[in-house]
Structures are given as C-alpha cells and as structure tokens.
Design an enzyme around this catalytic site. Structure first.
Site, PDB file in Angstrom:
ATOM      1  N   HIS A 277       0.847  -0.743   0.105  1.00 34.80           N
ATOM      2  CA  HIS A 277       0.173  -0.384   0.463  1.00 34.80           C
ATOM      3  C   HIS A 277       0.716   1.025   0.277  1.00 34.80           C
ATOM      4  O   HIS A 277       2.434   1.509   0.748  1.00 34.80           O
ATOM      5  CB  HIS A 277      -0.519  -0.208   1.416  1.00 34.80           C
ATOM      6  CG  HIS A 277      -2.173  -0.938   1.131  1.00 34.80           C
ATOM      7  ND1 HIS A 277      -2.850  -1.494   2.140  1.00 34.80           N
ATOM      8  CD2 HIS A 277      -2.607  -1.084  -0.265  1.00 34.80           C
ATOM      9  CE1 HIS A 277      -3.589  -2.241   1.401  1.00 34.80           C
ATOM     10  NE2 HIS A 277      -3.447  -1.943   0.460  1.00 34.80           N
TER      11      HIS A 277
ATOM     12  N   GLU B 220       1.744   3.619   3.185  1.00 38.16           N
ATOM     13  CA  GLU B 220       2.695   2.273   3.876  1.00 38.16           C
ATOM     14  C   GLU B 220       4.185   2.433   3.959  1.00 38.16           C
ATOM     15  O   GLU B 220       4.419   1.590   4.043  1.00 38.16           O
ATOM     16  CB  GLU B 220       1.702   1.225   4.025  1.00 38.16           C
ATOM     17  CG  GLU B 220       0.296   1.966   4.473  1.00 38.16           C
ATOM     18  CD  GLU B 220      -0.203   0.371   4.702  1.00 38.16           C
ATOM     19  OE1 GLU B 220      -0.132  -1.215   4.610  1.00 38.16           O
ATOM     20  OE2 GLU B 220      -1.458   0.083   4.943  1.00 38.16           O
TER      21      GLU B 220
ATOM     22  N   HIS C 160       2.898  -4.282   6.799  1.00 39.00           N
ATOM     23  CA  HIS C 160       1.920  -2.654   6.924  1.00 39.00           C
ATOM     24  C   HIS C 160       1.950  -2.113   7.862  1.00 39.00           C
ATOM     25  O   HIS C 160       2.797  -2.364   8.811  1.00 39.00           O
ATOM     26  CB  HIS C 160      -0.021  -3.923   6.308  1.00 39.00           C
ATOM     27  CG  HIS C 160       0.045  -4.368   4.703  1.00 39.00           C
ATOM     28  ND1 HIS C 160      -0.435  -3.555   3.874  1.00 39.00           N
ATOM     29  CD2 HIS C 160       0.328  -5.844   4.141  1.00 39.00           C
ATOM     30  CE1 HIS C 160      -1.057  -4.839   2.716  1.00 39.00           C
ATOM     31  NE2 HIS C 160      -0.152  -5.426   2.914  1.00 39.00           N
TER      32      HIS C 160
ATOM     33  N   GLU D  66       0.372  -5.414  10.958  1.00 44.42           N
ATOM     34  CA  GLU D  66       1.182  -4.041  10.876  1.00 44.42           C
ATOM     35  C   GLU D  66       0.960  -3.249  11.525  1.00 44.42           C
ATOM     36  O   GLU D  66       1.065  -3.472  12.908  1.00 44.42           O
ATOM     37  CB  GLU D  66      -0.856  -3.894  11.189  1.00 44.42           C
ATOM     38  CG  GLU D  66      -2.319  -4.434  10.438  1.00 44.42           C
ATOM     39  CD  GLU D  66      -2.196  -3.680   8.450  1.00 44.42           C
ATOM     40  OE1 GLU D  66      -1.635  -2.895   9.463  1.00 44.42           O
ATOM     41  OE2 GLU D  66      -2.942  -3.917   8.096  1.00 44.42           O
TER      42      GLU D  66
END
Length: 402
Positions: free
Chosen positions: A165, A168, A311, A370
């Site tokens: 992404h 990110e 991420h 994450e």
C-alpha cells in the site's frame, strides 16, 4: 541564508536532511511550503545555515565519553574544539561544539524513503556484502524495478514484502534496516538481540521485496504534476485533491492488497468500488497489475515455508485465512505477538490479500503484520521503533520457529 531551487523529487523533508536541517527549519524560512501539499520544481526556498549542536561539559566527562555519547569520532570533536582531547578545555561548564554524527549504516532516513532510495540502498548492500544478492523480479506500471534482495542459503524459504500500500511506505526502510542488521551481524559473527544470524543463514533463505508499489509510493511522497503520464486520471480519481497522502493503490488506482486470487470476486463485491480509486478497487481481474503478478510469480517460482506482508498501522498480526492455514499458524502468531508486543488477531470478512493467497495456495503459515499505530502515512519519528518490531518478528521466524 542560502537560496535553493526545488527539483523534481524534492520534498521539504529531503531538502532539510540534505542541508542538516529539520523540516521545521525549512518551513520557518518558507511558510508557504507548509501550506501546500508538495513542492513544485522551480520553486525558490531560502534555507538557514545548519545549526550546530552544543554540549556543556559535565563533571566526570572526558573527550572519549562525550564522543561516544553523540556517536562521533574524537578527531572530529577535536577539530571543532581544539585541545579537548588533551583535557585542557574539557572542564565542567565548558560548552563544546558537537559535529554531526557519523553514520555506520547504509540504510537510514533522509526525508521520505522512496523508489530511488530503495535502488541506491539495495545496490550498496549487495556491493558491501557478497552474500546478499539483488535482482529485479518485474516492473511497475510506470516501469520502475521491483527489487528483490536475497540472503541466506538454507532449505527453508521465507517471503517478505513491504509497501504493498502506497501510503504505508515506512514499512520499506523497516525491512531494509533489518536486512542490513542481519547482514552485518552474520558477517561479524555477532548475535542479533540474543539470536544467531549464523543459524538463520544456515536454515533459511530470505526473499525480500522491500517496495512492492513504487509508483504509488512516489505519488504519495511527491504528488502528480501536470506532466505526469496519468495526471488527468489521477486528479479525477482523487476527486480533484492535490494531496495524495491518503493514497493506497498503485498508479492505475488498483488496490494491490485486493489483487490476489483468494476469493477475489467476493472481495470485489464486498468492496463495491466500481473503478479506479485511492483505495479498495480490486482491479478488473486477479493479478491484473504487474506488481501483484510479480509477487505471485516469485512465490510460485520459489514456494515458501512462510510469508510475511508488512503493512501499517495497528500493531496487529493477522495469521488465519478461512481455515486454510496449517495448525502451527496460531502458535506462530502467538510467539510473534509475544516478542513484538503486538496483538495476534483471527481475522474474518477479508479476502484477496497476499497473505490470504499464500495460505490458500501453499497451505503454509502466512502473516499480515500491521506495524506501528496512528494514521498513515506514519511519521518518520516512528521508524526506529517500527524497524525494531520488524526485526523482532522476522528474527523469531528465522530462529527456527516450529
């Protein structure tokens, strides 16, 4: 005060780092730079002289302790403070001028970390460490290389990717930093936070793609100027906003996190995003985008024993996928959570991610990590903590987690 003319690729943070300043210094001299989303090539900035760091000598200090405190050499300290190494002026209360710290690493942040930084740092790592190999596994929509770094000679294979992404992007230097620390520790025979890189190298081969979405990262960091090949479409997809800080997709407005053939149709229908957008558009078909296709092709070429997709943000570890995951995945996730302080989460209602596809395709442990907490893009100030978290999680897998 010196004059500086902005060039393509410049940002406030990059200019500040290049001149030994902080972004606040740059904005203070150019208030307009803080109110527009990006710098435009040709804009003139006025930069103050780089401020010198100073230190008041404390009781018990000597030149060696001061140099160590600031990460500089005694010779550098002596150059700005003649006589300090002899002790003649190293007396309590004496104010010393501290030189800029020397860097012993190849990977560090000098503003935003984008495609150019990946290419430069990958080349330096491969040149410095003969056992680190570098290759291109494909190209982005705009032709940027999708860089792969490989380290280790073991029979087990770990696939890791970052910056799938666009906003990110801070995950990219986190992965690169770990690769450098691994290589340096392996070369010297040292441990890494109590773990043994010599064992990692013997047992595993690590396949790392540090920036899976270089076009999107560049868009987030630098914006789109009128001469961009997709300028008109990007502005339309972005609803006329000039800032792309929130952009997750690739340059064609396809969310690479929804591109993999793991119940792709269900994810597309759930998202209900009909066309190109900053996020959540699954594309016209699975693996329609060259970036996602390259990651899948690499995993097919070298089937992995585990995979991690980095991420941000949330400080969570997703480890399951529709019951396709092997029994050990839950135990692995608990162990990764224990070393990082993150929360292991059993996720439902999400499909078509890289981790989802890897688990379904190979029936091996796969994880979406994450990193960090906050709002993307996370601030550069979070890099050090996020890089350590990355290393702790990957090293736990490489340390023969069963």
């Amino acid at each position: 005060m010196q004059q500086y003319i902005a060039r393509r690729g410049d940002t406030v943070s990059r200019i500040a780092a290049r001149h030994g300043l902080t972004p606040e210094h740059v904005i203070q001299g150019n208030p307009w730079a803080g109110s527009q989303p990006y710098l435009y090539p040709g804009q003139v900035l006025f930069l103050p002289s780089a401020p010198r760091k100073r230190y008041a000598v404390q009781a018990g200090d000597d030149a060696q302790s001061i140099a160590s405190l600031f990460g500089v050499g005694i010779d550098e300290l002596e150059m700005l403070n003649p006589g300090v190494s002899s002790g003649r002026i190293c007396l309590p209360g004496k104010v010393l001028v501290i030189p800029a710290a020397t860097r012993g690493t190849e990977v560090y942040l000098h503003g935003e970390y984008g495609p150019a930084e990946i290419e430069a740092d990958a080349a330096r790592l491969a040149d410095r460490y003969s056992f680190v190999s570098s290759e291109v596994i494909g190209h982005s929509v705009l032709g940027k290389p999708l860089r792969l770094l490989r380290i280790g000679s073991g029979p087990r294979h770990l696939h890791v990717n970052a910056a799938l992404h666009a906003n990110e992007w801070l995950t990219s230097p986190c992965l690169m930093s770990f690769l450098e620390e691994y290589a340096a520790a392996y070369e010297s025979g040292a441990d890494w936070h109590g773990r043994q890189p010599v064992d990692w190298h013997r047992d595993w081969t690590l396949w790392a793609v540090p920036m899976a979405n270089p076009d999107g990262v560049e868009l987030v960091q630098e914006g789109a100027m009128p001469d961009h090949p997709h300028y008109a479409e990007l502005m339309r997809w972005n609803c006329g906003r000039r800032s792309f800080r929130h952009w997750k997709a690739n340059i064609r407005g396809v969310d690479l996190g929804d591109q993999f053939p793991a119940h792709w149709e269900e994810e597309r229908d759930r998202r209900q995003v009909p066309g190109p957008a900053p996020r959540d558009y699954s594309g016209p078909a699975p693996l329609s985008e060259p970036e996602a296709a390259a990651l899948a092709a690499l995993a097919e070429r070298v089937p992995g024993d585990a995979a991690v997709s980095l991420h941000s943000q949330g400080a969570e570890i997703y480890w399951n996928y529709r019951g396709y995951e092997p029994p050990e995945s839950k135990q692995w996730a608990a162990a990764l959570a224990a070393v990082s302080g993150y929360r292991a989460v059993e996720l439902t209602g999400s499909d078509a991610g890289y981790k989802d596809w890897f688990i379904e395709r190979f029936r091996k442990p796969g994880f979406t990590v994450e990193l960090g907490v906050g709002k993307n893009p996370l601030p550069v100030a979070d890099f050090e903590d996020m890089a350590l978290d990355t290393g702790l999680i990957l090293s736990a897998i490489l340390s023969n987690l069963k």
